[in-house]
Design a protein around this motif. Structure first.
Motif, PDB file in Angstrom:
ATOM      1  N   ALA A  45       0.816  -1.212   0.000  1.00  0.00           N
ATOM      2  CA  ALA A  45       0.000   0.000   0.000  1.00  0.00           C
ATOM      3  C   ALA A  45       0.850   1.262   0.000  1.00  0.00           C
ATOM      4  O   ALA A  45       0.519   2.247  -0.671  1.00  0.00           O
ATOM      5  CB  ALA A  45      -0.948  -0.006   1.192  1.00  0.00           C
ATOM      6  N   VAL A  46       1.954   1.254   0.764  1.00  0.00           N
ATOM      7  CA  VAL A  46       2.804   2.452   0.814  1.00  0.00           C
ATOM      8  C   VAL A  46       3.627   2.603  -0.458  1.00  0.00           C
ATOM      9  O   VAL A  46       4.222   3.661  -0.677  1.00  0.00           O
ATOM     10  CB  VAL A  46       3.742   2.432   2.046  1.00  0.00           C
ATOM     11  CG1 VAL A  46       2.939   2.386   3.337  1.00  0.00           C
ATOM     12  CG2 VAL A  46       4.730   1.269   1.991  1.00  0.00           C
ATOM     13  N   SER A  47       3.631   1.568  -1.286  1.00  0.00           N
ATOM     14  CA  SER A  47       4.403   1.611  -2.532  1.00  0.00           C
ATOM     15  C   SER A  47       3.515   1.858  -3.753  1.00  0.00           C
ATOM     16  O   SER A  47       4.002   1.818  -4.883  1.00  0.00           O
ATOM     17  CB  SER A  47       5.168   0.297  -2.724  1.00  0.00           C
ATOM     18  OG  SER A  47       6.030   0.043  -1.637  1.00  0.00           O
ATOM     19  N   HIS A  78      -2.696   2.401   8.470  1.00  0.00           N
ATOM     20  CA  HIS A  78      -2.151   1.185   7.860  1.00  0.00           C
ATOM     21  C   HIS A  78      -3.084  -0.006   8.075  1.00  0.00           C
ATOM     22  O   HIS A  78      -3.354  -0.780   7.144  1.00  0.00           O
ATOM     23  CB  HIS A  78      -0.771   0.866   8.452  1.00  0.00           C
ATOM     24  CG  HIS A  78       0.266   1.888   8.138  1.00  0.00           C
ATOM     25  ND1 HIS A  78       0.795   2.718   9.099  1.00  0.00           N
ATOM     26  CD2 HIS A  78       0.874   2.237   6.980  1.00  0.00           C
ATOM     27  CE1 HIS A  78       1.688   3.520   8.541  1.00  0.00           C
ATOM     28  NE2 HIS A  78       1.755   3.254   7.256  1.00  0.00           N
ATOM     29  N   LEU A  79      -3.585  -0.151   9.278  1.00  0.00           N
ATOM     30  CA  LEU A  79      -4.468  -1.270   9.571  1.00  0.00           C
ATOM     31  C   LEU A  79      -5.837  -1.084   8.933  1.00  0.00           C
ATOM     32  O   LEU A  79      -6.525  -2.062   8.636  1.00  0.00           O
ATOM     33  CB  LEU A  79      -4.600  -1.468  11.077  1.00  0.00           C
ATOM     34  CG  LEU A  79      -3.375  -2.111  11.726  1.00  0.00           C
ATOM     35  CD1 LEU A  79      -3.475  -2.067  13.249  1.00  0.00           C
ATOM     36  CD2 LEU A  79      -3.214  -3.553  11.269  1.00  0.00           C
ATOM     37  N   VAL A 169       1.293  -5.944  17.606  1.00  0.00           N
ATOM     38  CA  VAL A 169       2.501  -6.475  16.966  1.00  0.00           C
ATOM     39  C   VAL A 169       2.688  -5.838  15.596  1.00  0.00           C
ATOM     40  O   VAL A 169       3.795  -5.430  15.222  1.00  0.00           O
ATOM     41  CB  VAL A 169       2.424  -8.014  16.853  1.00  0.00           C
ATOM     42  CG1 VAL A 169       3.585  -8.548  16.016  1.00  0.00           C
ATOM     43  CG2 VAL A 169       2.439  -8.654  18.235  1.00  0.00           C
ATOM     44  N   ILE A 170       1.612  -5.747  14.842  1.00  0.00           N
ATOM     45  CA  ILE A 170       1.687  -5.160  13.496  1.00  0.00           C
ATOM     46  C   ILE A 170       2.156  -3.705  13.573  1.00  0.00           C
ATOM     47  O   ILE A 170       3.036  -3.274  12.820  1.00  0.00           O
ATOM     48  CB  ILE A 170       0.319  -5.249  12.790  1.00  0.00           C
ATOM     49  CG1 ILE A 170      -0.080  -6.708  12.599  1.00  0.00           C
ATOM     50  CG2 ILE A 170       0.367  -4.536  11.431  1.00  0.00           C
ATOM     51  CD1 ILE A 170      -1.532  -6.903  12.201  1.00  0.00           C
ATOM     52  N   LYS A 171       1.595  -2.941  14.495  1.00  0.00           N
ATOM     53  CA  LYS A 171       1.985  -1.533  14.641  1.00  0.00           C
ATOM     54  C   LYS A 171       3.432  -1.400  15.099  1.00  0.00           C
ATOM     55  O   LYS A 171       4.129  -0.458  14.707  1.00  0.00           O
ATOM     56  CB  LYS A 171       1.038  -0.839  15.624  1.00  0.00           C
ATOM     57  CG  LYS A 171      -0.368  -0.638  15.059  1.00  0.00           C
ATOM     58  CD  LYS A 171      -1.362  -0.208  16.122  1.00  0.00           C
ATOM     59  CE  LYS A 171      -1.178   1.201  16.554  1.00  0.00           C
ATOM     60  NZ  LYS A 171      -2.258   1.650  17.482  1.00  0.00           N
TER      61      LYS A 171
END
Length: 239
Positions: A45-47, A78-79, A169-171
């Protein structure tokens, strides 16, 4: 680099991976912290271009549709994208392209952007397999498309993905990959009001929350961010 300006073991690995350094760190830390599926979505997504559409004459409707995918529990753009992508995959797997496009139209999402994220995920999983971070079985499962509706249970079968639904964990992976490009949250001084039941703390106002970057100074959230109306950040940091 280390203090002698020599590449660290991580730096050497990143220099060999055919991806941007920040994306490479996301992928490596995602494997290490065992949440690689959502991290691949975030890296993709950031790319690429945002999947969120906001037509000028339908901005309120678009914001309302997008807000359905955010959560006060994890407070993360992001999530939110991970949630959108997963929901789109469920619709695609159960109803095909026609239903997938209808889902995007209804929720003001870009079908082509979500397809682009899916394609990049396939590229990333091959890179991870080529570098020995994931096995062939997991590579095949991602390549042919995870059965998203049952992934809430099946992710536990893979060591590299057993924390795929742990938002903390993801964050932490996102923060580690972007460090030191983090934002410090400054909450305003607490205010109180008198009520019939006594003195109670007033709810904070989002616009009074300030964000600061190490080099950028004070920064501001984009109105389209899922965090724009958030008044409290428990961790004190944003990545």
């Amino acid at each position: 680099m280390d203090d002698q300006e020599a590449l660290t073991p991580l730096g050497l690995l990143l220099s060999e991976m055919p991806v941007d350094a920040c994306v490479g760190k996301l992928l490596i830390y995602g494997v290490m912290m065992r949440c690689i599926d959502p991290i691949m979505t975030i890296a993709a997504a950031v790319s690429s271009k945002t999947p969120f559409l906001s037509p000028q004459d339908e901005r309120e409707e678009a914001n309302a549709a997008h807000s359905k995918f955010s959560s006060k529990s994890y407070k993360s753009d992001h999530l939110t994208i991970v949630t959108v992508f997963n929901a789109w995959q469920v619709v695609m797997q159960e109803g095909g392209y026609k239903k997938g496009r209808a889902f995007c139209q209804e929720n003001y999402l870009s079908f082509s952007a979500l397809e682009g994220i899916e394609a990049l995920r396939s590229d990333y999983i091959r890179v991870l397999m080529d570098f020995g971070f994931v096995g062939r079985e997991f590579f095949k499962e991602i390549s042919r498309g995870l059965h998203r509706k049952t992934h809430g249970e099946t992710h536990k079968n893979h060591r590299v993905d057993c924390e795929a639904y742990n938002s903390r964990v993801i964050k932490s992976v996102v923060c580690a990959a972007y460090y030191p490009q983090l934002l410090k949250v400054s909450h305003p001084k607490a205010l109180y009001k008198e009520t019939m039941d006594g003195t109670v703390k007033r709810e904070n106002v989002p616009k009074r929350v300030k964000l600061f970057g190490k080099e950028l100074g004070q920064v501001f959230l984009h109105p389209a961010s899922s965090l724009f109306a958030v008044s409290t950040f428990e961790t004190g940091w944003l990545g």
